[in-house]
Scaffold this motif. Structure first.
Motif, PDB file in Angstrom:
ATOM      1  N   ASP A  70     -49.176  -5.955  11.527  1.00 38.20           N
ATOM      2  CA  ASP A  70     -49.916  -5.185  10.524  1.00 38.20           C
ATOM      3  C   ASP A  70     -49.960  -3.691  10.838  1.00 38.20           C
ATOM      4  OD1 ASP A  70     -50.355  -7.427   9.029  1.00 38.20           O
ATOM      5  OD2 ASP A  70     -52.448  -7.711   9.638  1.00 38.20           O
ATOM      6  N   ASP A  71     -49.550  -3.307  12.049  1.00 40.82           N
ATOM      7  CA  ASP A  71     -49.510  -1.884  12.405  1.00 40.82           C
ATOM      8  C   ASP A  71     -48.143  -1.256  12.131  1.00 40.82           C
ATOM      9  OD1 ASP A  71     -52.098  -2.133  13.217  1.00 40.82           O
ATOM     10  OD2 ASP A  71     -51.693  -2.019  15.373  1.00 40.82           O
ATOM     11  N   GLU A  72     -47.233  -2.025  11.570  1.00 33.34           N
ATOM     12  CA  GLU A  72     -45.879  -1.512  11.337  1.00 33.34           C
ATOM     13  C   GLU A  72     -45.810  -0.313  10.382  1.00 33.34           C
ATOM     14  OE1 GLU A  72     -43.060  -4.464  10.226  1.00 33.34           O
ATOM     15  OE2 GLU A  72     -43.378  -5.665  12.031  1.00 33.34           O
ATOM     16  N   PRO A  73     -46.716  -0.170   9.402  1.00 31.05           N
ATOM     17  CA  PRO A  73     -46.606   0.990   8.507  1.00 31.05           C
ATOM     18  C   PRO A  73     -46.546   2.328   9.239  1.00 31.05           C
ATOM     19  CG  PRO A  73     -48.088  -0.601   7.538  1.00 31.05           C
ATOM     20  CD  PRO A  73     -47.751  -1.121   8.915  1.00 31.05           C
ATOM     21  N   ALA A  74     -47.267   2.463  10.348  1.00 31.92           N
ATOM     22  CA  ALA A  74     -47.221   3.722  11.099  1.00 31.92           C
ATOM     23  C   ALA A  74     -45.830   3.944  11.686  1.00 31.92           C
ATOM     24  CB  ALA A  74     -48.270   3.712  12.210  1.00 31.92           C
ATOM     25  N   THR A  75     -45.209   2.875  12.164  1.00 33.03           N
ATOM     26  CA  THR A  75     -43.845   2.979  12.688  1.00 33.03           C
ATOM     27  C   THR A  75     -42.878   3.327  11.570  1.00 33.03           C
ATOM     28  OG1 THR A  75     -44.292   1.423  14.494  1.00 33.03           O
ATOM     29  CG2 THR A  75     -41.993   1.697  13.833  1.00 33.03           C
ATOM     30  N   ALA A  76     -43.059   2.707  10.416  1.00 33.25           N
ATOM     31  CA  ALA A  76     -42.184   2.989   9.274  1.00 33.25           C
ATOM     32  C   ALA A  76     -42.309   4.449   8.835  1.00 33.25           C
ATOM     33  CB  ALA A  76     -42.519   2.055   8.117  1.00 33.25           C
ATOM     34  N   GLU A  77     -43.527   4.968   8.847  1.00 32.25           N
ATOM     35  CA  GLU A  77     -43.728   6.373   8.477  1.00 32.25           C
ATOM     36  C   GLU A  77     -42.997   7.297   9.449  1.00 32.25           C
ATOM     37  OE1 GLU A  77     -47.838   7.307   8.124  1.00 32.25           O
ATOM     38  OE2 GLU A  77     -48.216   5.782   6.589  1.00 32.25           O
ATOM     39  N   ALA A  78     -43.070   6.988  10.737  1.00 33.24           N
ATOM     40  CA  ALA A  78     -42.368   7.796  11.736  1.00 33.24           C
ATOM     41  C   ALA A  78     -40.858   7.724  11.523  1.00 33.24           C
ATOM     42  CB  ALA A  78     -42.735   7.322  13.140  1.00 33.24           C
ATOM     43  N   MET A  79     -40.366   6.548  11.164  1.00 30.65           N
ATOM     44  CA  MET A  79     -38.940   6.388  10.893  1.00 30.65           C
ATOM     45  C   MET A  79     -38.510   7.235   9.706  1.00 30.65           C
ATOM     46  SD  MET A  79     -38.828   2.250  11.495  1.00 30.65           S
ATOM     47  CE  MET A  79     -37.489   2.005  10.350  1.00 30.65           C
ATOM     48  N   HIS A  80     -39.324   7.244   8.665  1.00 29.93           N
ATOM     49  CA  HIS A  80     -38.965   8.000   7.463  1.00 29.93           C
ATOM     50  C   HIS A  80     -39.026   9.508   7.712  1.00 29.93           C
ATOM     51  CE1 HIS A  80     -39.916   4.382   4.614  1.00 29.93           C
ATOM     52  NE2 HIS A  80     -38.947   4.141   5.473  1.00 29.93           N
ATOM     53  N   ARG A  81     -39.986   9.946   8.521  1.00 28.58           N
ATOM     54  CA  ARG A  81     -40.042  11.374   8.873  1.00 28.58           C
ATOM     55  C   ARG A  81     -38.794  11.771   9.653  1.00 28.58           C
ATOM     56  NH1 ARG A  81     -45.507  10.219  10.111  1.00 28.58           N
ATOM     57  NH2 ARG A  81     -44.995  10.153  12.345  1.00 28.58           N
ATOM     58  N   PHE A  82     -38.426  10.938  10.610  1.00 29.30           N
ATOM     59  CA  PHE A  82     -37.225  11.215  11.404  1.00 29.30           C
ATOM     60  C   PHE A  82     -35.991  11.252  10.508  1.00 29.30           C
ATOM     61  CE2 PHE A  82     -33.455   9.416  13.418  1.00 29.30           C
ATOM     62  CZ  PHE A  82     -33.268  10.278  14.486  1.00 29.30           C
ATOM     63  N   ALA A  83     -35.886  10.274   9.611  1.00 33.97           N
ATOM     64  CA  ALA A  83     -34.723  10.206   8.727  1.00 33.97           C
ATOM     65  C   ALA A  83     -34.640  11.452   7.845  1.00 33.97           C
ATOM     66  CB  ALA A  83     -34.790   8.947   7.873  1.00 33.97           C
ATOM     67  N   ALA A  84     -35.784  11.878   7.312  1.00 33.65           N
ATOM     68  CA  ALA A  84     -35.798  13.061   6.443  1.00 33.65           C
ATOM     69  C   ALA A  84     -35.338  14.299   7.200  1.00 33.65           C
ATOM     70  CB  ALA A  84     -37.197  13.267   5.875  1.00 33.65           C
ATOM     71  N   GLU A  85     -35.800  14.440   8.439  1.00 31.07           N
ATOM     72  CA  GLU A  85     -35.403  15.593   9.252  1.00 31.07           C
ATOM     73  C   GLU A  85     -33.915  15.560   9.584  1.00 31.07           C
ATOM     74  OE1 GLU A  85     -37.990  15.322  12.582  1.00 31.07           O
ATOM     75  OE2 GLU A  85     -39.781  15.933  11.456  1.00 31.07           O
ATOM     76  N   ALA A  86     -33.345  14.348   9.615  1.00 28.88           N
ATOM     77  CA  ALA A  86     -31.920  14.192   9.931  1.00 28.88           C
ATOM     78  C   ALA A  86     -31.044  14.220   8.676  1.00 28.88           C
ATOM     79  CB  ALA A  86     -31.696  12.891  10.692  1.00 28.88           C
ATOM     80  N   GLY A  87     -31.669  14.368   7.498  1.00 30.10           N
ATOM     81  CA  GLY A  87     -30.898  14.473   6.269  1.00 30.10           C
ATOM     82  C   GLY A  87     -30.666  13.169   5.535  1.00 30.10           C
ATOM     83  N   TYR A  88     -31.593  12.202   5.715  1.00 34.77           N
ATOM     84  CA  TYR A  88     -31.456  10.904   5.052  1.00 34.77           C
ATOM     85  C   TYR A  88     -32.710  10.592   4.241  1.00 34.77           C
ATOM     86  CZ  TYR A  88     -27.742  10.251   8.518  1.00 34.77           C
ATOM     87  OH  TYR A  88     -26.626  10.406   9.298  1.00 34.77           O
ATOM     88  N   VAL A  89     -32.549   9.722   3.259  1.00 33.67           N
ATOM     89  CA  VAL A  89     -33.682   9.235   2.476  1.00 33.67           C
ATOM     90  C   VAL A  89     -33.633   7.711   2.448  1.00 33.67           C
ATOM     91  CG1 VAL A  89     -33.874  11.285   1.022  1.00 33.67           C
ATOM     92  CG2 VAL A  89     -32.351   9.417   0.326  1.00 33.67           C
ATOM     93  N   PRO A  90     -34.784   7.047   2.265  1.00 33.39           N
ATOM     94  CA  PRO A  90     -34.788   5.587   2.157  1.00 33.39           C
ATOM     95  C   PRO A  90     -33.909   5.120   1.003  1.00 33.39           C
ATOM     96  CG  PRO A  90     -37.014   6.409   2.482  1.00 33.39           C
ATOM     97  CD  PRO A  90     -36.148   7.610   2.226  1.00 33.39           C
ATOM     98  N   ASP A  91     -33.291   3.960   1.176  1.00 32.90           N
ATOM     99  CA  ASP A  91     -32.357   3.451   0.169  1.00 32.90           C
ATOM    100  C   ASP A  91     -32.627   1.971  -0.106  1.00 32.90           C
ATOM    101  OD1 ASP A  91     -30.202   3.575  -1.618  1.00 32.90           O
ATOM    102  OD2 ASP A  91     -28.783   2.909  -0.090  1.00 32.90           O
ATOM    103  N   PHE A  92     -33.881   1.659  -0.448  1.00 27.11           N
ATOM    104  CA  PHE A  92     -34.236   0.277  -0.762  1.00 27.11           C
ATOM    105  C   PHE A  92     -33.644  -0.116  -2.113  1.00 27.11           C
ATOM    106  CE2 PHE A  92     -37.778   1.575   2.038  1.00 27.11           C
ATOM    107  CZ  PHE A  92     -37.656   0.591   3.006  1.00 27.11           C
ATOM    108  N   THR A  93     -32.971  -1.256  -2.133  1.00 24.12           N
ATOM    109  CA  THR A  93     -32.405  -1.800  -3.367  1.00 24.12           C
ATOM    110  C   THR A  93     -32.609  -3.313  -3.345  1.00 24.12           C
ATOM    111  OG1 THR A  93     -30.192  -2.269  -2.480  1.00 24.12           O
ATOM    112  CG2 THR A  93     -30.603  -0.017  -3.281  1.00 24.12           C
ATOM    113  N   ASP A  94     -32.099  -3.987  -4.366  1.00 26.67           N
ATOM    114  CA  ASP A  94     -32.189  -5.445  -4.389  1.00 26.67           C
ATOM    115  C   ASP A  94     -31.373  -6.092  -3.275  1.00 26.67           C
ATOM    116  OD1 ASP A  94     -33.870  -5.378  -6.532  1.00 26.67           O
ATOM    117  OD2 ASP A  94     -32.333  -5.806  -8.031  1.00 26.67           O
ATOM    118  N   ALA A  95     -30.463  -5.318  -2.684  1.00 23.96           N
ATOM    119  CA  ALA A  95     -29.636  -5.850  -1.605  1.00 23.96           C
ATOM    120  C   ALA A  95     -29.978  -5.250  -0.245  1.00 23.96           C
ATOM    121  CB  ALA A  95     -28.158  -5.602  -1.906  1.00 23.96           C
TER     122      ALA A  95
END
Length: 210
Positions: free
Chosen positions: A155-180
């Motif tokens: 249940d504490d994973e959202p904080a880890t996910a937020e850190a991942m998304h911040r890192f990705a944004a700084e590296a030039g990436y965005v989340p790519d959630f799709t049906d697949a």
């Protein structure tokens, strides 16, 4: 010594506790799809796991039977993994477990064929008296992802996910959630035995360049 995927592919199974971007290759899995709260006692999720492990261990122990798998070598059954999603949600919302949709998977070696899988399902069904028909053999090609080792309760994973998304944004990436492409977890700890504060789970999200 038995081949251990966790040791041979440390970049996929033993990432650091700081986020990183990884190119995940196509892999074959045993899989069962379902929905609902994974914590429900004797629920669909728990039943799915019993089917997965029954077939996974039948394949692993096949060398002790009369069935010969071409190219077989002894291996450690890889860890349980899960792809999770919810209608209308990018990623997952752990506060609404009843709406979870999930694909639970266990990786299998590349030498496992459709014929081997069919044999293992029938053998597991015969020995365990389980209906293994929901188990599938599928290939998943995750591609480009950001991942991190999460230490602590699920249940504490959202904080880890937020850190991942911040890192990705700084590296030039965005989340790519799709049906697949889904929220992905790899379970390195047994929640029945481990201290929740020390549980290790690989969290992986699909990304694409901006």
């Amino acid at each position: 010594m038995a081949f251990d995927f966790k040791k041979e592919y440390r970049d996929l199974y033993r990432p650091k506790t700081t986020p990183s971007v990884v190119q995940v290759p196509p892999m074959c899995f045993l899989a069962v799809e379902g929905e609902g709260d994974p914590n429900q006692q004797d629920g669909a999720y728990q039943h799915a796991l019993s089917l997965l492990y029954a077939v996974a261990y039948t394949l692993k122990m096949s060398y002790k039977t009369d069935y010969a798998i071409d190219g077989f070598y002894e291996y450690v059954v890889p860890p349980l993994e899960g792809f999770w999603w919810q209608p209308g949600v990018a990623g997952v919302d752990p506060t609404d477990k009843a709406s979870f949709r999930w694909l639970s998977v266990i990786r299998v070696p590349e030498f496992i064929t459709e014929a081997d899988f069919t044999w293992a399902k029938a053998e597991a069904q015969r020995k365990k008296k389980l209906d293994c028909s929901p188990v599938q053999l599928i290939e998943i090609d995750e591609g480009l992802c950001v991942q991190c080792m999460h230490v602590g309760p699920y249940d504490d994973e959202p904080a880890t996910a937020e850190a991942m998304h911040r890192f990705a944004a700084e590296a030039g990436y965005v989340p790519d959630f799709t049906d697949a492409r889904r929220h992905h977890e790899i379970y390195l700890s047994d929640p029945r035995k481990a201290d929740p504060a020390k549980m290790k789970t690989v969290v992986r999200h699909p990304v694409r360049p901006v």
